[in-house]
Motif scaffolding. Structure first.
Motif, short mmCIF file in Angstrom:
data_model
loop_
_atom_site.label_atom_id
_atom_site.label_comp_id
_atom_site.label_asym_id
_atom_site.label_seq_id
_atom_site.Cartn_x
_atom_site.Cartn_y
_atom_site.Cartn_z
N ALA A 123 29.24 33.45 42.49
CA ALA A 123 29.75 34.18 41.16
C ALA A 123 29.29 35.41 41.46
O ALA A 123 30.33 35.89 40.95
CB ALA A 123 29.22 33.04 39.93
N SER A 124 28.01 35.68 41.41
CA SER A 124 28.04 37.35 41.52
C SER A 124 28.56 37.81 42.30
O SER A 124 29.09 39.02 42.44
CB SER A 124 26.12 37.49 42.27
OG SER A 124 25.92 38.63 41.95
N ILE A 125 29.18 37.41 43.88
CA ILE A 125 29.97 37.96 45.10
C ILE A 125 31.19 38.26 43.88
O ILE A 125 32.10 39.27 44.37
CB ILE A 125 30.02 36.48 46.08
CG1 ILE A 125 28.65 36.78 46.92
CG2 ILE A 125 31.22 37.72 46.88
CD1 ILE A 125 28.64 36.00 47.67
N VAL A 126 31.84 36.99 43.20
CA VAL A 126 33.31 37.14 42.95
C VAL A 126 33.04 37.99 42.08
O VAL A 126 34.56 38.38 42.13
CB VAL A 126 33.48 35.47 42.15
CG1 VAL A 126 34.71 35.82 41.33
CG2 VAL A 126 33.66 34.85 43.05
N ARG A 127 32.01 38.43 40.74
CA ARG A 127 32.21 39.61 39.98
C ARG A 127 32.16 40.72 40.47
O ARG A 127 32.16 41.87 39.60
CB ARG A 127 31.00 39.47 39.05
CG ARG A 127 31.14 38.14 38.29
CD ARG A 127 29.62 38.10 37.59
NE ARG A 127 29.58 36.59 36.22
CZ ARG A 127 30.12 36.74 35.87
NH1 ARG A 127 30.97 37.74 34.51
NH2 ARG A 127 30.36 35.79 35.22
N SER A 128 31.55 40.89 42.35
CA SER A 128 31.15 42.35 42.42
C SER A 128 32.21 42.47 43.63
O SER A 128 32.13 44.21 43.48
CB SER A 128 29.95 42.19 42.91
OG SER A 128 29.87 41.55 44.80
N ILE A 129 33.46 42.22 43.77
CA ILE A 129 34.13 42.74 45.06
C ILE A 129 35.33 43.20 43.95
O ILE A 129 35.68 42.62 42.76
CB ILE A 129 34.93 41.80 45.97
CG1 ILE A 129 33.36 40.97 46.48
CG2 ILE A 129 36.14 41.98 46.41
CD1 ILE A 129 34.40 39.68 47.34
N THR A 130 35.50 44.57 44.16
CA THR A 130 36.50 45.42 43.67
C THR A 130 38.01 44.93 44.46
O THR A 130 37.99 44.00 45.40
CB THR A 130 36.18 47.29 43.63
OG1 THR A 130 36.61 46.71 45.70
CG2 THR A 130 34.79 47.61 43.43
N ALA A 131 38.97 44.84 43.32
CA ALA A 131 40.67 44.71 43.42
C ALA A 131 41.07 45.72 44.44
O ALA A 131 40.47 46.61 44.86
CB ALA A 131 40.89 44.97 42.27
N SER A 132 42.01 45.04 45.52
CA SER A 132 42.90 45.81 46.49
C SER A 132 43.39 46.27 46.70
O SER A 132 44.09 46.84 47.04
CB SER A 132 41.76 44.71 47.63
OG SER A 132 41.41 43.75 47.93
N PHE A 133 44.56 45.30 45.47
CA PHE A 133 45.73 46.22 45.00
C PHE A 133 45.58 47.20 44.13
O PHE A 133 45.01 47.07 43.03
CB PHE A 133 46.41 44.96 44.60
CG PHE A 133 46.92 44.17 45.97
CD1 PHE A 133 47.89 44.55 47.35
CD2 PHE A 133 46.25 43.10 46.31
CE1 PHE A 133 47.21 44.09 48.15
CE2 PHE A 133 46.09 42.28 46.76
CZ PHE A 133 46.96 42.56 48.80
N THR A 134 46.65 48.10 43.74
CA THR A 134 46.44 49.52 43.16
C THR A 134 47.41 49.31 42.07
O THR A 134 47.25 49.64 41.11
CB THR A 134 46.94 50.97 43.30
OG1 THR A 134 48.27 51.16 43.89
CG2 THR A 134 45.66 50.79 44.31
#
Length: 492
Positions: A475-486
């Motif tokens: 859950a921590s990993i999922v919350r921390s990764i920023t979006a790749s698409f703009t």
């Protein structure tokens, strides 16, 4: 309707096999006498009336036609019920838009060749094959038995002539070919059904002078069923990527000598299908099915254009995997593994990701991050599909960052092939998906668990029996990764 196709699968089937709604029929008819064929499309107005009632529309929809062709080997011998099942299935497929060019075969003919004169063997072959002709006509279809003038000895091997086949198709008959070749010295010689299959498929691919479509499918109907799965003894392969798996399957048979006795035609059929598919378009596929699985197995494959059981699904129910003993085969594409970002063609990867997600990629941000955390990349063909795996968190958990299939490569089994390859390489992994993502049903079926994260739009999925032990880390990993698409992809 029991095949329960998805909307995309149904649209694909209707586009490929069924006349367009504004047309009543579409049949292959003879051309102007120059050896070519034209497609005759008859509109409702051209027949003097409109198809106003559902019954008339359905009747027209299911009128026998030759929109697509299959080269089908019927590998007997069968009991009467088996012949009736084969004949009925071939007629049903014809009504659904797939007409078979049938090659008759019998596992016993090769041994008879050593004991009988060629002329006597050919008579036996014709007599036995009449059972198939009768079963087709009993089911309401029309068949034409052809035992000469199709296969002949050429300078570079066995060559096929299509004149008699085209004549049968133009008359809405299912052509049934006895595998007999005209030798150079003018005598008839029995050959194997597989030799005839390859010769016919090859000729249809090089069809410029005959205007006949390349086979949409290579079909084998037998008693034996599909190719045994060496990775899961007791089951049949659901889907085979021939380019990637052929050698492994042959090696498995070499190591298990009893398989060659229990499944005597498996390797010969696998080799024949490989030879046929290697020249066919990527949209073409092959299927091996026992008579016990007819007609449902072939009709479901025709409508959905996929295996009866997804090879990417967790194998929780062995009986379900093996129930119909049916194997779908695709020529597939080569798959390569990378562990360094700089070894990837980033321009091609960007185009693939943007085409697949229909969003604009933040190239700098995405690739800068990938250089720090890339665990591996699985690339199919010329960037027709990709799996991007990263290593995240203090526990070094494997995270599925991107799973992409090019729009032009959808519907050819590539999704299942890549997913299985990924799970074999990473037995424990996680990924995320937006809660309104239409593909989530597919993810639910292939994950070992999931969790809807509060105060976010994410669903956390994991694969692997022990994933539940790492839910907090996941859950921590999922919350921390920023979006790749703009944002949305804007194309001119």
């Amino acid at each position: 309707m029991n095949t329960a196709p998805s909307k995309r699968e149904l649209q694909h089937f209707l586009k490929r096999y069924v006349p367009q709604p504004e047309l009543t029929t579409s049949h292959m008819v003879s051309g102007s006498g120059n050896g070519t064929n034209n497609t005759s499309r008859i509109s409702p107005t051209s027949t003097g009336h409109h198809l106003k009632t559902p019954q008339k529309y359905v009747d027209a929809l299911l009128s026998p036609s030759a929109h697509q062709l299959a080269v089908t080997k019927v590998e007997g011998p069968f009991e009467k019920q088996g012949w009736d099942s084969v004949g009925s299935t071939l007629v049903k497929l014809q009504k659904l838009g797939l007409t078979s060019i049938v090659v008759a075969d019998n596992a016993q003919w090769s041994s008879m060749e050593k004991e009988e004169l060629p002329a006597e063997l050919i008579k036996s072959m014709v007599r036995e094959t009449m059972a198939l002709v009768e079963s087709i006509e009993k089911a309401g279809g029309r068949a034409r038995l052809i035992h000469g003038g199709v296969l002949e000895q050429g300078n570079s091997g066995i060559e096929a002539q299509l004149d008699f086949i085209l004549s049968a198709l133009e008359n809405r008959q299912i052509p049934i070919i006895i595998p007999v070749m005209m030798a150079i010295e003018g005598r008839q010689v029995p050959i194997t059904g597989n030799q005839a299959m390859v010769a016919l498929s090859t000729k249809m691919v090089r069809r410029q002078s005959n205007n006949i479509p390349a086979p949409a499918k290579i079909v084998v109907i037998n008693n034996e069923g599909g190719i045994i799965n060496h990775e899961q003894p007791g089951t049949a392969h659901s889907l085979i990527n021939v380019q990637e798996e052929y050698d492994a399957i042959v090696s498995a048979f070499d190591e298990n000598k009893t398989w060659q006795q229990r499944y005597p035609t498996a390797l010969d059929n696998l080799e024949m299908i490989r030879d046929c598919l290697s020249d066919l378009p990527t949209s073409s596929s092959a299927i091996i099915v026992p008579t016990s699985s007819l007609p449902s197995a072939l009709i479901a494959n025709l409508v959905t254009d996929k295996p009866l059981y997804s090879s990417s699904l967790p194998n929780r129910d062995i009986q379900r995997v093996n129930k119909l003993r049916t194997t779908v085969l695709r020529n597939g594409i080569k798959i390569r593994n990378y562990d360094n970002v700089d070894d990837l063609d980033l321009d091609k990867l960007t185009r693939l990701l943007q085409a697949s997600f229909q969003k604009k990629l933040d190239e700098k941000g995405f690739y800068d991050r990938l250089r720090k955390v890339l665990a591996g990349a699985i690339i199919a063909g010329d960037y027709e599909g990709a799996v991007i795996m990263t290593k995240e968190g203090t526990g070094g958990h494997y995270y599925l960052d991107k799973f992409a299939i090019a729009p032009t490569s959808q519907g050819i089994g590539l999704t299942d092939i890549l997913w299985k390859r990924m799970c074999d390489a990473y037995p424990e992994l996680l990924w995320r998906s937006r809660q309104d993502n239409g593909v989530n049903k597919w993810y639910f079926e292939r994950s070992n668990g999931y969790l809807r994260l509060k105060d976010t739009n994410w669903v956390l999925f994991w694969y692997g029996a022990g994933g539940f032990r790492h839910i907090d880390d996941y859950a921590s990993i999922v919350r921390s990764i920023t979006a790749s698409f703009t944002g949305p992809l804007i194309t001119s």
